[in-house]
Design a protein around this motif. Structure first.
Motif, mmCIF file in Angstrom:
data_model
loop_
_atom_site.group_PDB
_atom_site.id
_atom_site.type_symbol
_atom_site.label_atom_id
_atom_site.label_comp_id
_atom_site.label_asym_id
_atom_site.label_seq_id
_atom_site.Cartn_x
_atom_site.Cartn_y
_atom_site.Cartn_z
ATOM 1 N N UNK A 39 0.811 -1.270 -0.012
ATOM 2 C CA UNK A 39 0.105 -0.160 -0.062
ATOM 3 C C UNK A 39 0.907 1.263 -0.088
ATOM 4 N N UNK A 40 2.068 1.147 0.647
ATOM 5 C CA UNK A 40 3.103 2.409 0.564
ATOM 6 C C UNK A 40 4.332 2.107 -0.357
ATOM 7 N N UNK A 41 4.698 0.994 -0.749
ATOM 8 C CA UNK A 41 5.922 0.488 -1.257
ATOM 9 C C UNK A 41 5.880 0.955 -2.906
ATOM 10 N N UNK A 42 4.691 1.205 -3.414
ATOM 11 C CA UNK A 42 4.511 1.486 -4.789
ATOM 12 C C UNK A 42 4.651 3.102 -4.984
ATOM 13 N N UNK A 43 4.522 3.992 -3.806
ATOM 14 C CA UNK A 43 4.892 5.274 -3.730
ATOM 15 C C UNK A 43 5.923 5.752 -4.338
ATOM 16 N N UNK A 44 5.840 6.940 -5.086
ATOM 17 C CA UNK A 44 7.264 7.594 -5.498
ATOM 18 C C UNK A 44 8.345 7.551 -4.460
ATOM 19 N N UNK A 45 7.605 8.172 -3.436
ATOM 20 C CA UNK A 45 8.602 8.510 -2.042
ATOM 21 C C UNK A 45 9.667 7.214 -1.598
ATOM 22 N N UNK A 100 16.067 3.616 -3.967
ATOM 23 C CA UNK A 100 17.419 4.120 -4.651
ATOM 24 C C UNK A 100 18.612 4.917 -4.040
ATOM 25 N N UNK A 101 18.033 5.695 -2.828
ATOM 26 C CA UNK A 101 19.002 6.296 -2.082
ATOM 27 C C UNK A 101 19.652 5.246 -1.205
#
Length: 633
Positions: A132-138, A144-145
């Motif tokens: 539910x949150x792992x697909x968000x851009x953030x 990546x960071x």
């Protein structure tokens, strides 16, 4: 307006802290201080526990839910994170759709576990979904960071599985788990001791991407497998599935490793220490608290147990009542409790815990449907295979006889180790004398019984058919829906060519001796063997009965049933090492004037009395009517 408190919340900070920290494997000083600070700041701090929906949940999952129930009692808001992205990455062979089905299976299973252990409704806790949150851009940008900071060695460092993987996706899971902490944004995180490496990684790298707030981590104990290794969904022998039927639970526990010389690496003691006694204590606290919303449940104690006890164990006719795990461990290591007694008590308690979970599954068609998709038949635990495929006498020379033989009082059913072994061994554990006159036994455990008797003696023989004897006059039990397991009986040396067989391995459990059980079991096999085919029998010409010359109860049974004594076969059997296993010999010495020195002095000899009942006795001498009359008494 005053804040509403959860069931079990308390104003005592010390008590709340004790509930949060008790029974944990390890608590770092820094984490304990963080928890204290949060308790002062918040009435209802929050915590999350993450679980990856991979293999089918087993009783190892009861461990974190004992702690979750204690956290709820302490007024902590609990969130369950279903880590479906993590599960997909670490089990890359399975599709996203299969992982999604497993996620829903976990939701049903863990809901039932929580309600069973805590006695509270599932609405007390909240489920969250990692995707539910792992697909968000953030989230993706944070991945990546962290990738830019993480070396290959650090990605492999949290556990051995990552250290040896040849695939890339599992090496991403430390990053995903670290970000779970950031996006769940709770005050604490609960995990097992095997998660320590992941927490170290998160504490090091989350601040590098701007996550300055450090969350407290608490870690529960890990439940060892029944075979002495880690309990794993991929190893059926090491674990008990949440939906395993009662007889399988009994069998697995009775076969489990349980060394009475040490408490280390003992899965039976671990079940008591980590699951059963803490649940008993929690239930006792709930039942004592006025105004509790928890369902009133009774700890694993007998009605006459002293106040404050959390576990009772029956050994023979005596009951022992305990207020702590340490007292149980002390009595076990001191020899006051045998491993068989301890296992039986643990099996009873574990089935008491699992019964409502199984009931929830049976009442929930959605849960049943998702099981078929999430865990196809090819991946199911072999313990759940159809009982018909586990017949110990499946090689018997007359296949048509592999069926139930019964009347209104007694049922004989081909012996099935999965259904009958654990219950049988449980019943004879304190009665080794039942093996005194036979060529086998006593057996230390259900595993020994299956290995040394079923697998080595029964299965290979095409002339032997072993039956479980069921007393239909007793209420249904775990061993059989029609009554209580009362003993064993068998056909031996069966020869269709010569139309003869023998009745042997007659073991009637002590509580069923001197009742209708033995006469009816023997009578049913006589009728099956000697009745003509048009009467439903085999039409055999001879049934024999051989027993030790000093086995007076067996001789008396043969005489009462109408068998004819043919004579004594001298030195018919040898009991190797019988002097060490409680066997009773013919009373004749093996060493006379030093002339038989080649014989082992610990071996015992047996004379056998031969009895028979033949077709002419059956039909021409009134034995058929006599046997029917004996069975009716």
């Amino acid at each position: 307006m005053a804040e509403t408190k959860l069931p079990g919340s308390t104003d005592s900070q010390d008590h709340r802290l004790d509930l949060i920290l008790r029974g944990l494997e390890r608590v770092d000083t820094a984490d304990a201080e963080l928890i204290k600070d949060v308790l002062h700041e918040k009435v209802h701090p929050d915590i999350f526990w993450g679980v990856a929906p991979t293999g089918r949940p087993h009783i190892g999952y009861l461990v974190p839910f004992v702690k979750i129930a204690e956290l709820v009692e302490a007024g902590v808001e609990v969130k369950i994170l279903l880590a479906d992205l993590y599960a997909f990455l670490v089990n890359y062979r399975h599709s996203r759709s299969l992982v999604a089905s497993r996620r829903e299976y976990y939701r049903f299973a863990l809901t039932a576990v929580f309600e069973t252990i805590s006695g509270l409704p599932a609405s007390t806790i909240a489920f969250h979904q990692e995707t539910s949150f792992s697909v968000s851009p953030d989230f993706i940008n944070d991945v990546y960071e962290l990738l830019s900071y993480t070396s290959l060695g650090e990605a492999r460092s949290p556990n051995e599985e990552l250290a040896t993987t040849t695939m890339l996706s599992p090496l991403v899971v430390p990053i995903v788990q670290a970000l779970d902490e950031r996006y769940m944004d709770c005050d604490f995180q609960l995990g097992g001791l095997d998660q320590a490496g992941y927490y170290v990684y998160g504490d090091k790298y989350l601040p590098k991407i701007g996550h300055k707030k450090r969350h407290a981590h608490i870690m529960n104990k890990m439940l060892p497998g029944l075979t002495g290794t880690k309990m794993s969904a991929s190893n059926p022998k090491s674990k008990i599935d949440l939906l395993d039927p009662p007889e399988i639970v009994y069998q697995k526990i009775m076969e489990a490793h349980c060394d009475s010389s040490t408490a280390n690496d003992n899965p039976i003691l671990a079940l008591l220490k980590i699951i059963l006694v803490p649940i008993g204590r929690l239930r006792l606290e709930q039942s004592a608290r006025a105004g509790s919303n928890a369902k009133k449940t009774i700890p694993f104690v007998e009605p006459n147990a002293p106040e404050g006890c959390v576990f009772s164990i029956m050994s023979g006719r005596e009951s022992y009542h305990y207020k702590s795990y340490e007292a149980i461990e002390h009595d076990f290591l001191a020899g006051k409790l045998s491993s068989g007694t301890l296992k039986a008590a643990v099996a009873d308690a574990m089935n008491q815990i699992l019964a409502p979970i199984r009931k929830s599954y049976e009442d929930n068609s959605q849960w049943q449907d998702v099981l078929k998709i999430a865990y196809p038949e090819s991946e199911r635990d072999v313990s759940n295979a159809s009982p018909e495929t586990q017949n110990a006498s499946e090689n018997f020379c007359i296949p048509t006889v592999l069926r139930e033989v019964s009347n209104e009082r007694v049922k004989l059913i081909p012996f099935n180790p999965a259904l009958h072994t654990a219950e049988f061994i449980k019943r004879v554990q304190d009665s080794p004398e039942v093996w005194t006159h036979g060529p086998v036994g006593p057996f230390e455990s259900a595993e020994n019984f299956d290995t040394d008797f079923i697998d080595k003696i029964v299965r290979p023989k095409t002339d032997m058919l072993l039956y479980a004897v069921i007393d239909r006059c007793k209420p249904p039990t775990l061993a059989d829906k029609d009554g209580a397991l009362a003993g064993l009986i068998a056909y031996l040396g069966t020869s269709p060519a010569n139309l003869c067989t023998e009745i042997g391995f007659v073991v009637t459990l002590p509580q069923f001796q001197r009742t209708h059980v033995t006469s009816n079991a023997v009578g049913l096999l006589l009728k099956l063997a000697l009745d003509s085919p048009n009467e439903g029998g085999l039409g055999f010409r001879r049934v024999q009965w051989m027993t030790s010359s000093v086995n007076h109860p067996s001789i008396k049974t043969a005489e009462k049933m109408g068998f004819t004594k043919e004579g004594v076969i001298r030195w018919d059997r040898l009991y190797p090492g019988g002097a060490n296993t409680g066997k009773e010999s013919n009373g004749k010495p093996l060493d006379v004037d030093g002339k038989v020195g080649h014989m082992n002095g610990r071996d015992l000899g047996r004379d056998s009395v031969m009895f028979s009942m033949c077709w002419d006795d059956w039909y021409l001498s009134g034995m058929r009517e006599h046997v029917n009359e004996r069975m009716a008494r």
